[in-house]
Design a protein around this motif. Structure first.
Motif, mmCIF file in Angstrom:
data_model
loop_
_atom_site.group_PDB
_atom_site.id
_atom_site.type_symbol
_atom_site.label_atom_id
_atom_site.label_comp_id
_atom_site.label_asym_id
_atom_site.label_seq_id
_atom_site.Cartn_x
_atom_site.Cartn_y
_atom_site.Cartn_z
ATOM 1 N N PHE A 113 -17.206 -64.393 26.997
ATOM 2 C CA PHE A 113 -17.601 -62.980 26.947
ATOM 3 C C PHE A 113 -16.431 -62.157 26.408
ATOM 4 O O PHE A 113 -15.475 -61.877 27.127
ATOM 5 C CB PHE A 113 -18.051 -62.488 28.330
ATOM 6 C CG PHE A 113 -19.345 -63.113 28.747
ATOM 7 C CD1 PHE A 113 -20.557 -62.631 28.262
ATOM 8 C CD2 PHE A 113 -19.367 -64.223 29.579
ATOM 9 C CE1 PHE A 113 -21.761 -63.221 28.606
ATOM 10 C CE2 PHE A 113 -20.570 -64.832 29.934
ATOM 11 C CZ PHE A 113 -21.763 -64.324 29.441
ATOM 12 N N VAL A 114 -16.519 -61.822 25.121
ATOM 13 C CA VAL A 114 -15.451 -61.057 24.463
ATOM 14 C C VAL A 114 -16.078 -60.016 23.550
ATOM 15 O O VAL A 114 -17.266 -60.107 23.203
ATOM 16 C CB VAL A 114 -14.540 -61.971 23.590
ATOM 17 C CG1 VAL A 114 -13.698 -62.898 24.441
ATOM 18 C CG2 VAL A 114 -15.379 -62.759 22.584
ATOM 19 N N ASN A 120 -22.631 -56.954 23.305
ATOM 20 C CA ASN A 120 -21.874 -56.263 22.269
ATOM 21 C C ASN A 120 -22.719 -55.265 21.487
ATOM 22 O O ASN A 120 -22.211 -54.274 20.977
ATOM 23 C CB ASN A 120 -21.243 -57.272 21.312
ATOM 24 C CG ASN A 120 -19.924 -57.817 21.836
ATOM 25 O OD1 ASN A 120 -18.914 -57.129 21.789
ATOM 26 N ND2 ASN A 120 -19.929 -59.028 22.363
ATOM 27 N N LEU A 121 -23.998 -55.546 21.411
ATOM 28 C CA LEU A 121 -24.909 -54.649 20.691
ATOM 29 C C LEU A 121 -25.182 -53.373 21.502
ATOM 30 O O LEU A 121 -25.426 -52.301 20.952
ATOM 31 C CB LEU A 121 -26.229 -55.384 20.435
ATOM 32 C CG LEU A 121 -27.246 -54.690 19.533
ATOM 33 C CD1 LEU A 121 -26.846 -54.852 18.065
ATOM 34 C CD2 LEU A 121 -28.641 -55.280 19.740
ATOM 35 N N ALA A 122 -25.131 -53.518 22.833
ATOM 36 C CA ALA A 122 -25.562 -52.419 23.708
ATOM 37 C C ALA A 122 -24.582 -51.247 23.686
ATOM 38 O O ALA A 122 -23.368 -51.441 23.613
ATOM 39 C CB ALA A 122 -25.716 -52.935 25.137
ATOM 40 N N ASP A 123 -25.126 -50.035 23.767
ATOM 41 C CA ASP A 123 -24.300 -48.835 23.914
ATOM 42 C C ASP A 123 -24.032 -48.550 25.387
ATOM 43 O O ASP A 123 -23.104 -47.823 25.733
ATOM 44 C CB ASP A 123 -25.024 -47.630 23.300
ATOM 45 C CG ASP A 123 -25.205 -47.813 21.800
ATOM 46 O OD1 ASP A 123 -24.213 -47.636 21.075
ATOM 47 O OD2 ASP A 123 -26.325 -48.171 21.365
ATOM 48 N N LEU A 124 -24.885 -49.114 26.250
ATOM 49 C CA LEU A 124 -24.748 -48.881 27.684
ATOM 50 C C LEU A 124 -25.395 -50.051 28.413
ATOM 51 O O LEU A 124 -26.458 -50.520 28.028
ATOM 52 C CB LEU A 124 -25.470 -47.581 28.073
ATOM 53 C CG LEU A 124 -25.424 -47.205 29.563
ATOM 54 C CD1 LEU A 124 -24.008 -46.799 29.968
ATOM 55 C CD2 LEU A 124 -26.384 -46.047 29.860
ATOM 56 N N CYS A 182 -17.132 -57.454 27.183
ATOM 57 C CA CYS A 182 -17.579 -57.270 25.797
ATOM 58 C C CYS A 182 -17.349 -55.845 25.301
ATOM 59 O O CYS A 182 -17.748 -55.494 24.192
ATOM 60 C CB CYS A 182 -19.058 -57.636 25.673
ATOM 61 S SG CYS A 182 -19.397 -59.363 26.056
ATOM 62 N N GLY A 183 -16.745 -55.008 26.141
ATOM 63 C CA GLY A 183 -16.419 -53.652 25.722
ATOM 64 C C GLY A 183 -17.583 -52.683 25.781
ATOM 65 O O GLY A 183 -17.668 -51.736 25.007
ATOM 66 N N THR A 184 -18.503 -52.911 26.741
ATOM 67 C CA THR A 184 -19.662 -52.030 26.882
ATOM 68 C C THR A 184 -19.524 -51.210 28.169
ATOM 69 O O THR A 184 -19.219 -51.781 29.218
ATOM 70 C CB THR A 184 -20.951 -52.887 26.943
ATOM 71 O OG1 THR A 184 -20.989 -53.678 25.761
ATOM 72 C CG2 THR A 184 -22.192 -52.030 26.999
ATOM 73 N N GLU A 213 -12.211 -48.907 28.608
ATOM 74 C CA GLU A 213 -10.803 -49.318 28.781
ATOM 75 C C GLU A 213 -10.544 -49.838 30.197
ATOM 76 O O GLU A 213 -9.872 -50.847 30.382
ATOM 77 C CB GLU A 213 -9.872 -48.146 28.435
ATOM 78 C CG GLU A 213 -9.730 -47.979 26.927
ATOM 79 C CD GLU A 213 -9.311 -46.573 26.507
ATOM 80 O OE1 GLU A 213 -8.721 -45.850 27.346
ATOM 81 O OE2 GLU A 213 -9.582 -46.200 25.348
ATOM 82 N N ARG A 214 -11.112 -49.143 31.180
ATOM 83 C CA ARG A 214 -10.937 -49.625 32.569
ATOM 84 C C ARG A 214 -11.655 -50.958 32.761
ATOM 85 O O ARG A 214 -11.214 -51.808 33.541
ATOM 86 C CB ARG A 214 -11.493 -48.593 33.553
ATOM 87 C CG ARG A 214 -10.523 -47.447 33.787
ATOM 88 C CD ARG A 214 -11.085 -46.458 34.784
ATOM 89 N NE ARG A 214 -11.378 -45.181 34.143
ATOM 90 C CZ ARG A 214 -12.160 -44.249 34.661
ATOM 91 N NH1 ARG A 214 -12.786 -44.455 35.808
ATOM 92 N NH2 ARG A 214 -12.343 -43.114 34.041
#
Length: 360
Positions: free
Chosen positions: A164-165, A259-263, A283-285, A333-334
């Protein structure tokens, strides 16, 4: 050295399977019960004892391979769920992931199911040398329902798989066409099953009342959504143009969907741990999720929390994070920082330490 066996029959399932896979292949276990074709892919060094009976059936109790286990020289059997072999006389370790059945009995089919769960979990936690659980919240639940010494319980958090990245948008945009997701809308994602405690009816209710809903779509990911359970409600709420149900997806697509998701939204009423919010963070979501059971302990300050019994709060949380780029970015970021606490290495070393203490 103590020889440890694990019941690995559930290795290919989601949830508990992920937990078993994280522990296999690190020299913790010498013997594994289950299907060699499944097990040896993850741990080539264990001796496999064939055991194929279904979980929770009477068969698994009647056909438990006690003789073979004795012959193999196992000193301890680790059962990664509470379905322990009742007639087994050897030493046991057990993992109790959550007490959903006891905390939310209203979702069980009948009183007998409640009594069976209560008996079997009670038998498991009393008989085991050590009871692993996956959060302080689950530990409190176990102590609330069962009178066992607190020092018998070891809290070992679940781990987020290293696959999961964060990925580039271009690498995941194939999903738009494959699943007929509109490219010009913000994607709100849920992943999981349809069990009642997952609280999907309230999520749909909240989503239907969202301001700016026409600029979004709600993507429900997982094989559970092959079923028609939600269709009547989706139709009644008039949101069938905005809700996309993926059904079964292939393994690497899950990472791509996050990764596709905005939320990412997780409205569960109870979780022993709750790994999807952390997978989304990795994944940065940005994540919005329930403020109950183990979830605040797991997500810390890296998610925007709501009361899952209040659909207005669910709606407000989704609107707020989607509408505020600065807030969303600070959650992302958190989230990256938070995930660093839940590495596969940590679950392996903590589990080893617990077993070493028993050996000692």
């Amino acid at each position: 050295a103590m020889k440890i066996a694990i019941d690995a029959r559930m290795i290919q399932m989601s949830g508990i399977g992920t937990y078993i896979k994280a522990l296999m292949g690190h020299g913790i276990y010498d013997i594994a019960l289950g299907d060699g074709n499944d097990i040896l892919k993850y741990d080539a060094n264990v001796k496999v004892i064939n055991y194929s009976d279904k979980i929770y059936g009477a068969g698994e109790q009647l056909h438990f391979p006690a003789k073979e286990l004795r012959k193999s020289g196992a000193d301890l059997l680790h059962v990664p769920h509470y379905n322990v072999p009742v007639f087994y006389r050897g030493k046991l370790a057990v993992t109790v992931h959550d007490l959903t059945h006891l905390v939310l009995p209203q979702f069980l089919p009948n009183k007998a199911a409640y009594l069976y769960a209560k008996f079997l979990i009670g038998y498991a936690v009393r008989k085991a040398e050590v009871v692993f659980t996956v959060s302080e919240n689950s530990k409190r639940d176990i102590l609330r329902f069962y009178n066992i010494p607190e020092d018998k319980i070891a809290v070992v958090y679940n781990a987020v798989d290293s696959r999961f990245v964060h990925r580039d948008r271009e690498d995941v945009s194939y999903l738009f066409d494959k699943y007929h997701i509109p490219r010009d809308k913000k994607v709100i994602m849920y992943v999981g099953n349809l069990k009642p405690h997952k609280n999907l009816p309230r999520l749909l209710e909240a989503y239907s009342k969202m301001n700016g809903r026409e600029d979004t779509c709600l993507v429900l990911v997982g094989k559970a959504f092959d079923s028609e359970d939600l269709t009547p409600q989706i139709k009644a709420l008039g949101i069938e143009d905005s809700v996309i149900k993926t059904g079964i997806i292939v393994d690497n697509e899950l990472v791509d969907f996050y990764n596709l998701a905005d939320l990412f939204v997780f409205p569960s009423l109870y979780e022993g741990f709750g790994i999807p919010p952390l997978e989304a963070m990795a994944c940065g979501t940005p994540v919005v999720c329930s403020n109950n059971s183990s979830l605040p302990e797991v997500v810390g300050d890296a998610a925007y929390l709501f009361d899952p019994y209040d659909d207005r709060q669910i709606r407000d949380a989704m609107e707020k994070v989607l509408g505020d780029a600065t807030l969303a970015q600070s959650l992302v970021e958190r989230g990256y920082k938070r995930v660093e606490l839940f590495t596969p290495e940590r679950i392996v070393s903590t589990t080893k330490a617990v077993f070493d203490k028993i050996k000692g």
